[in-house]
Design a protein around this motif. Sequence first.
Motif, mmCIF file in Angstrom:
data_model
loop_
_atom_site.group_PDB
_atom_site.id
_atom_site.type_symbol
_atom_site.label_atom_id
_atom_site.label_comp_id
_atom_site.label_asym_id
_atom_site.label_seq_id
_atom_site.Cartn_x
_atom_site.Cartn_y
_atom_site.Cartn_z
ATOM 1 N N LEU A 1 3.806 -13.588 20.964
ATOM 2 C CA LEU A 1 2.586 -12.835 20.911
ATOM 3 C C LEU A 1 2.196 -12.750 19.351
ATOM 4 O O LEU A 1 3.305 -12.732 18.736
ATOM 5 C CB LEU A 1 2.575 -11.605 21.426
ATOM 6 N N PRO A 2 1.054 -12.957 19.095
ATOM 7 C CA PRO A 2 0.555 -12.556 17.780
ATOM 8 C C PRO A 2 1.145 -11.140 16.977
ATOM 9 O O PRO A 2 0.791 -10.115 17.957
ATOM 10 C CB PRO A 2 -0.802 -12.672 17.803
ATOM 11 N N LEU A 3 1.471 -11.217 16.061
ATOM 12 C CA LEU A 3 2.531 -10.025 15.517
ATOM 13 C C LEU A 3 1.798 -9.418 14.261
ATOM 14 O O LEU A 3 1.787 -10.199 13.371
ATOM 15 C CB LEU A 3 3.818 -10.479 15.343
ATOM 16 N N GLY A 4 1.645 -8.295 14.110
ATOM 17 C CA GLY A 4 1.078 -7.640 13.061
ATOM 18 C C GLY A 4 2.200 -6.964 12.457
ATOM 19 O O GLY A 4 3.181 -6.570 12.718
ATOM 20 N N SER A 5 2.062 -6.933 10.921
ATOM 21 C CA SER A 5 3.090 -6.517 10.117
ATOM 22 C C SER A 5 2.995 -5.193 10.233
ATOM 23 O O SER A 5 2.401 -4.190 10.733
ATOM 24 C CB SER A 5 2.568 -6.565 8.717
ATOM 25 N N PRO A 6 4.216 -4.397 9.789
ATOM 26 C CA PRO A 6 4.642 -2.823 9.869
ATOM 27 C C PRO A 6 3.267 -2.506 8.868
ATOM 28 O O PRO A 6 2.708 -3.165 7.927
ATOM 29 C CB PRO A 6 5.528 -2.652 9.081
ATOM 30 N N ALA A 7 2.597 -1.402 9.010
ATOM 31 C CA ALA A 7 1.567 -0.629 8.296
ATOM 32 C C ALA A 7 1.964 0.416 7.205
ATOM 33 O O ALA A 7 2.651 1.556 7.995
ATOM 34 C CB ALA A 7 0.736 -0.039 9.309
ATOM 35 N N ALA A 8 2.177 0.153 6.332
ATOM 36 C CA ALA A 8 2.606 1.117 5.289
ATOM 37 C C ALA A 8 1.578 2.219 4.739
ATOM 38 O O ALA A 8 0.283 2.018 5.535
ATOM 39 C CB ALA A 8 2.966 0.323 3.947
ATOM 40 N N ALA A 9 2.063 3.263 4.372
ATOM 41 C CA ALA A 9 1.072 4.336 4.171
ATOM 42 C C ALA A 9 -0.252 3.962 3.124
ATOM 43 O O ALA A 9 -1.141 4.556 3.119
ATOM 44 C CB ALA A 9 1.769 5.543 3.603
ATOM 45 N N TRP A 10 -0.067 2.846 2.410
ATOM 46 C CA TRP A 10 -0.909 2.392 1.487
ATOM 47 C C TRP A 10 -0.815 0.597 1.667
ATOM 48 O O TRP A 10 0.230 0.358 1.379
ATOM 49 C CB TRP A 10 -1.110 2.954 0.021
ATOM 50 N N PRO A 11 -1.780 0.167 1.854
ATOM 51 C CA PRO A 11 -1.711 -1.594 1.846
ATOM 52 C C PRO A 11 -0.995 -2.379 0.711
ATOM 53 O O PRO A 11 -0.692 -3.230 0.985
ATOM 54 C CB PRO A 11 -3.068 -1.734 2.568
ATOM 55 N N THR A 12 -1.431 -1.662 -0.456
ATOM 56 C CA THR A 12 -1.076 -2.510 -1.720
ATOM 57 C C THR A 12 -0.171 -1.864 -2.561
ATOM 58 O O THR A 12 -0.230 -1.234 -3.478
ATOM 59 C CB THR A 12 -2.441 -2.982 -2.424
ATOM 60 N N GLN A 13 1.123 -2.039 -1.896
ATOM 61 C CA GLN A 13 2.257 -1.251 -2.759
ATOM 62 C C GLN A 13 3.440 -1.902 -2.509
ATOM 63 O O GLN A 13 3.668 -2.828 -1.714
ATOM 64 C CB GLN A 13 2.227 0.262 -2.078
ATOM 65 N N LYS A 14 4.728 -1.404 -3.137
ATOM 66 C CA LYS A 14 5.879 -1.992 -3.127
ATOM 67 C C LYS A 14 6.543 -2.331 -1.869
ATOM 68 O O LYS A 14 7.019 -3.653 -1.338
ATOM 69 C CB LYS A 14 6.905 -1.389 -3.956
ATOM 70 N N TRP A 15 6.459 -1.505 -0.786
ATOM 71 C CA TRP A 15 7.103 -1.642 0.606
ATOM 72 C C TRP A 15 6.555 -2.798 1.221
ATOM 73 O O TRP A 15 7.387 -3.839 1.666
ATOM 74 C CB TRP A 15 7.107 -0.538 1.377
ATOM 75 N N ILE A 16 5.391 -2.852 1.246
ATOM 76 C CA ILE A 16 4.855 -3.906 2.225
ATOM 77 C C ILE A 16 4.696 -5.462 1.512
ATOM 78 O O ILE A 16 4.801 -6.311 2.082
ATOM 79 C CB ILE A 16 3.355 -3.568 2.634
ATOM 80 N N TYR A 17 4.628 -5.070 0.211
ATOM 81 C CA TYR A 17 4.910 -6.518 -0.719
ATOM 82 C C TYR A 17 6.276 -6.937 -0.603
ATOM 83 O O TYR A 17 6.381 -8.208 -0.320
ATOM 84 C CB TYR A 17 4.566 -6.026 -2.218
ATOM 85 N N ASP A 18 7.110 -6.198 -0.447
ATOM 86 C CA ASP A 18 8.615 -6.750 -0.519
ATOM 87 C C ASP A 18 8.881 -7.295 0.791
ATOM 88 O O ASP A 18 9.631 -8.437 1.082
ATOM 89 C CB ASP A 18 9.798 -5.547 -0.740
ATOM 90 N N PHE A 19 8.234 -6.516 1.837
ATOM 91 C CA PHE A 19 8.239 -7.099 3.320
ATOM 92 C C PHE A 19 7.780 -8.224 3.572
ATOM 93 O O PHE A 19 8.315 -9.524 4.156
ATOM 94 C CB PHE A 19 7.745 -6.255 4.359
ATOM 95 N N LEU A 20 6.385 -8.540 3.225
ATOM 96 C CA LEU A 20 5.796 -9.918 3.342
ATOM 97 C C LEU A 20 6.268 -10.891 2.463
ATOM 98 O O LEU A 20 6.528 -12.192 2.896
ATOM 99 C CB LEU A 20 4.239 -9.654 3.036
ATOM 100 N N ASP A 21 6.790 -10.584 1.276
ATOM 101 C CA ASP A 21 7.297 -11.588 0.245
ATOM 102 C C ASP A 21 8.637 -11.953 1.095
ATOM 103 O O ASP A 21 8.942 -13.424 1.027
ATOM 104 C CB ASP A 21 7.585 -10.987 -1.101
#
Length: 286
Positions: free
Chosen positions: A137-157
């Motif tokens: 199914l279409p899959l959404g990323s984890p939702a970090a506490a703020w969208p432009t920060q290291k955790w989500i960048y590291d995950f998406l990269d």
Amino acid sequence: MKTNSLLILSLTLLFACGKKDDTTNSSTSNGKKGACFSTYTTDGTWNGNIVKLKANWFYTWGTDAPLDVAPQNAEFVTMFWGAGNVTDANIAYVNNLKKEGKVKYILGFNEPDLSDQSNMTVAKALELWPKLESIGLPLGSPAAAWPTQKWIYDFLDSCIVKNYRVDFICVHMYVGLDDTHFVSVLSDLYNKYHKPIWITEFATVDNNATTVAGNMYTPDQVLGFMQRLLPKLDSLPYVQRYSWFSSSPTSARLWPSSLIDASGNLTTLGKWYADHQPNNSIKAAQ
């Protein structure tokens, strides 16, 4: 883990190549407004709240579909909240919901960057991600506490490098009253990854408030913010869905953002949110 910068750059460009269907999916381009309420409330009003808010879709921070008591004409979206939810039984359960046409999207982990939420390392999230992909199914990323920060960048990269699938980016945004900055943050995220965005939690918050009376914001100020912001979100094709977070009306930090009052009725903010129907193309909950 360090990765060759040239490889990251080239793959980022590939990941960001404009795909028309990234922002024009017919099932999400209209009817953006959603609702989020936990089914674990003791008063059992979560489903009635969704009806009152005339939500086009909803989630409950859970994997299980409460379809036997869910409001009609509001689409349920399942979530794998944290590592403990990623079990063979839950994967099979969501696969069955998919086969029955009862779920169409999956939301990823909830605030894994916070110790009091799903509390996951990027490595752990990546380890489990292929299991969520396997459902198809279409899959959404984890939702970090703020969208432009290291955790989500590291995950998406890392997903780019590993060729893992992320169909849309889930974001949480707890802010003040600056709608222009809100949209600017979303624009920065979209321009970096060129993926559709779901705002699965957002509201005005005073993190320094310790009492209701001490909150720096008023309900009228929050209403003005919502009235300015939502039409902007409606006009952005890459913002596919959004769901305002309605906290307890007794929350010191968030009470001016409540959609439901202590008596279970819509607040003035809730009434405006309920009446706001982006494009009116998806029938609201009844």
